[in-house]
Design a protein around this motif. Sequence first.
Motif, PDB file in Angstrom:
ATOM      1  N   TYR A  12       4.060  11.138   2.788  1.00 23.57           N
ATOM      2  CA  TYR A  12       4.952  11.417   1.663  1.00 23.57           C
ATOM      3  C   TYR A  12       5.566  12.818   1.729  1.00 23.57           C
ATOM      4  O   TYR A  12       5.038  13.717   2.386  1.00 23.57           O
ATOM      5  CB  TYR A  12       4.209  11.270   0.325  1.00 23.57           C
ATOM      6  N   LEU A  60       5.517   3.273  -0.701  1.00 23.93           N
ATOM      7  CA  LEU A  60       4.546   4.331  -0.957  1.00 23.93           C
ATOM      8  C   LEU A  60       3.630   3.848  -2.076  1.00 23.93           C
ATOM      9  O   LEU A  60       4.102   3.242  -3.045  1.00 23.93           O
ATOM     10  CB  LEU A  60       5.291   5.603  -1.381  1.00 23.93           C
ATOM     11  N   SER A  81       9.101   8.831   2.019  1.00 24.17           N
ATOM     12  CA  SER A  81       7.919   8.278   2.674  1.00 24.17           C
ATOM     13  C   SER A  81       8.231   8.005   4.141  1.00 24.17           C
ATOM     14  O   SER A  81       9.380   7.725   4.496  1.00 24.17           O
ATOM     15  CB  SER A  81       7.506   6.976   1.982  1.00 24.17           C
TER      16      SER A  81
END
Length: 190
Positions: free
Chosen positions: A127, A153, A148
């Motif tokens: 991330y 994510l 991401s």
Amino acid sequence: MQAFQVISLTLLSVLTASAQTIVPGRCPKAAVQENFDTARYLGRWYEIQKLPAVFQKGECSQATYTLMSPGIVGILNEELLAEGTINSINGTAQAKDSSEPAKLEVSFFENSAGAPYWVLSTDYDSYSLVYGCTDLGVLHVDFAWILSRQPALPAETIEELKNILASNGIPAEKLQVTNQEAAFCSSMPE
């Protein structure tokens, strides 16, 4: 003074109509990623959520970062527009101050002023939380992206990143989800 107010109101109207995120006051001084490592940040990132921005009109958005030369990062931003075409733009990023490498400045047009691209948080592998802000005097325009390495994510990670934004006075509740569904985004480059 009256001319300034007219110009400010006109600018505010244009930005509001463009779905920008306009907030009273000056840009917040958000804390950035400590010991930011540009080399580890390179590669492809998928946009998971963003604050609305007039220059982003599509879905399936992704950014690819490459090292062009020492201290200069190449940027390729791509998105899928509603009519099915891929819109892309190339730019560069570099830290204005080597003591704060997570505070990058991006530019997409030759001889244009750079815009802030601050990496607030990243683990480099899954991330990244990016923030930018433009001061307009008594107002400012916020930009934020949750990115991401994969097209998805975990919800708990997204929530943690939204909490970072909110703790810095950045309106996380205005983030919009970017469609990254495989079938929808199948025409995007791999």
